[in-house]
Design an enzyme around this catalytic site. Structure first.
Site, PDB file in Angstrom:
ATOM      1  N   ASN A  30       7.436   7.974   3.508  1.00 29.81           N
ATOM      2  CA  ASN A  30       8.691   7.561   1.235  1.00 29.81           C
ATOM      3  C   ASN A  30       8.472   9.359   0.871  1.00 29.81           C
ATOM      4  O   ASN A  30       7.955  10.018   1.349  1.00 29.81           O
ATOM      5  CB  ASN A  30       7.290   7.072   0.425  1.00 29.81           C
ATOM      6  CG  ASN A  30       7.634   5.874   0.112  1.00 29.81           C
ATOM      7  OD1 ASN A  30       8.538   5.260   1.367  1.00 29.81           O
ATOM      8  ND2 ASN A  30       6.615   5.326   0.071  1.00 29.81           N
ATOM      9  N   ALA A  73       4.732  -5.234   2.795  1.00 28.04           N
ATOM     10  CA  ALA A  73       2.984  -4.879   3.042  1.00 28.04           C
ATOM     11  C   ALA A  73       1.997  -4.425   1.953  1.00 28.04           C
ATOM     12  O   ALA A  73       2.574  -3.688   1.002  1.00 28.04           O
ATOM     13  CB  ALA A  73       2.770  -4.221   4.485  1.00 28.04           C
ATOM     14  N   LYS A  76      16.098   5.383   0.272  1.00 26.96           N
ATOM     15  CA  LYS A  76      15.291   4.851  -0.041  1.00 26.96           C
ATOM     16  C   LYS A  76      14.602   5.238  -1.116  1.00 26.96           C
ATOM     17  O   LYS A  76      13.675   5.060  -1.732  1.00 26.96           O
ATOM     18  CB  LYS A  76      14.600   4.433   1.382  1.00 26.96           C
ATOM     19  CG  LYS A  76      12.911   3.822   1.208  1.00 26.96           C
ATOM     20  CD  LYS A  76      13.004   2.541   1.345  1.00 26.96           C
ATOM     21  CE  LYS A  76      11.194   2.652   1.069  1.00 26.96           C
ATOM     22  NZ  LYS A  76      10.594   2.881   2.148  1.00 26.96           N
ATOM     23  N   ASN A 128       9.393   2.475  -8.333  1.00 26.69           N
ATOM     24  CA  ASN A 128       7.564   2.881  -8.223  1.00 26.69           C
ATOM     25  C   ASN A 128       7.313   3.694  -9.818  1.00 26.69           C
ATOM     26  O   ASN A 128       6.326   3.312 -10.271  1.00 26.69           O
ATOM     27  CB  ASN A 128       7.478   3.640  -7.230  1.00 26.69           C
ATOM     28  CG  ASN A 128       7.675   2.593  -5.681  1.00 26.69           C
ATOM     29  OD1 ASN A 128       8.202   1.711  -6.132  1.00 26.69           O
ATOM     30  ND2 ASN A 128       7.579   3.212  -4.719  1.00 26.69           N
ATOM     31  N   ASN A 175       6.916  -5.197  -9.690  1.00 31.30           N
ATOM     32  CA  ASN A 175       8.563  -4.811  -9.679  1.00 31.30           C
ATOM     33  C   ASN A 175       9.280  -6.031 -10.349  1.00 31.30           C
ATOM     34  O   ASN A 175      11.030  -6.251 -11.400  1.00 31.30           O
ATOM     35  CB  ASN A 175       9.213  -5.376  -8.691  1.00 31.30           C
ATOM     36  CG  ASN A 175       8.148  -4.117  -7.465  1.00 31.30           C
ATOM     37  OD1 ASN A 175       7.558  -3.463  -7.998  1.00 31.30           O
ATOM     38  ND2 ASN A 175       9.250  -3.895  -6.705  1.00 31.30           N
TER      39      ASN A 175
END
Length: 348
Positions: free
Chosen positions: A126, A150, A232, A240, A250
């Protein structure tokens, strides 16, 4: 059809047995075993999963629960990088780095004896801190950006069962929940100026996309992976830090008092990306973030999982690039700066 090396020599090393590492390893090995059963041959690589902690024996069982609540179990070779030192066997043709961004430098130092300039290395991190760092050290660098979901279920300790092929060995079971299906983009960090389709990195990206498709993932090769990584990062930066700071799922970002915070974060992020010349998605930043929040409403973001477990977070990799860019352009980021400071302080 892509020309492959001898399957016995075609080793993919997946470094980091976290959620994404386990998901990729389990999916690829299940697909490889399926192809071997059905056709007697496969173009998929042999997989070695590498982590920091040793397990009994040289293999583990990965139990992957699909979004449809089916469990797929597959045996996979497992090792630690330290045990490979001085070994000339099982050299990788491809390496996928799936560790946290802040763990990349230490892992790279350990991998150095096993890497040649021809080794294809794909960065799955990330944020945008590990990728430029690696690009300074390895030319044949690919990057992946994925929206696959995941997470790791609570480990049950040494819940080992005997290997069906050997009564002498007991294999440890490691689980992973494939929480939601998404899309993966993969491409060379430095795209070829002339778009050369015969370049080593282009061919590696095409081949690895084929592996991922065979393993059941939606994947496409892109000549502009850096824009995908910025997109992203924008999503991660809007979601986040907030869910990690307030320890919520979320979906709770759709409610007060968090929804206005999301809008404020997106405004700060959009201002920075516009100054950097990063084009917005067709639907706009706000709509894109809201769409992801809806699609991942029940998810616990990786940064929240790290906070709850008392582990270091990826706040530097995700908010750091935005803060550096804001400094270059003289922009103020009051909300993101505040979240950065709070998440950089040890959590209790």
């Amino acid at each position: 059809m892509h020309t492959m090396t001898d399957p016995e020599d075609n080793w993919l090393w997946i470094i980091g047995p976290g959620a994404i590492g386990r998901l990729l390893a389990a999916s690829l090995m299940a697909a490889r075993q399926r192809e071997l059963r059905e056709q007697g041959a496969t173009e998929l690589p042999r997989v070695l999963l590498l982590g920091r902690q040793a397990v009994a024996g040289q293999a583990i069982i990965l139990d992957m629960t699909t979004p449809e609540s089916h469990t797929v179990s597959t045996k996979i070779k497992y090792s630690t990088i330290s045990t490979l030192q001085g070994s000339s066997s099982r050299k990788p043709s491809t390496i996928w780095l799936t560790t946290k961004a802040h763990g990349v430098p230490a892992v790279w130092q350990q991998l150095a004896p096993h890497i040649t300039p021809e080794t294809s290395v794909t960065c799955w991190q990330n944020g945008l801190s590990a990728q430029p760092w690696l690009a300074e050290r390895h030319a044949n660098l690919l990057c992946a950006s994925t929206t696959e979901g995941a997470w790791l279920p609570a480990e049950t300790g040494a819940s080992a069962t005997p290997d069906a092929g050997s009564t002498a060995d007991e294999l440890q079971h490691l689980g992973v929940q494939h929480a939601g299906r998404g899309h993966t983009w993969l491409g060379a960090w430095q795209s070829d100026g002339d778009g050369d389709p015969d370049s080593q990195s282009h061919q590696a990206a095409l081949m690895q996309c084929e592996w991922l498709k065979a393993a059941g993932f939606a994947c496409e090769q892109t000549p502009d992976i850096q824009t995908r990584l910025w997109h992203k990062l924008a999503i991660n930066a809007a979601i986040n830090p907030l869910v990690a700071r307030y320890r919520i799922r979320n979906g709770q970002l759709r409610d007060r008092p968090f929804a206005p915070m999301v809008r404020h974060a997106v405004e700060e992020i959009a201002t920075v990306l516009d100054s950097e010349g990063i084009s917005a998605p067709g639907e706009g930043w706000q709509a894109l973030v809201e769409q992801v929040i809806r699609a991942t409403a029940n998810n616990r973001a990786s940064m929240l999982q790290d906070v709850l477990a008392g582990r270091p977070t990826e706040v530097e990799a995700i908010l750091g690039p935005l803060r550096l860019a804001a400094t270059r352009h003289g922009l103020a980021l009051p909300l993101l700066d505040d979240l950065y400071r709070q998440l950089s302080t040890p959590q209790h």
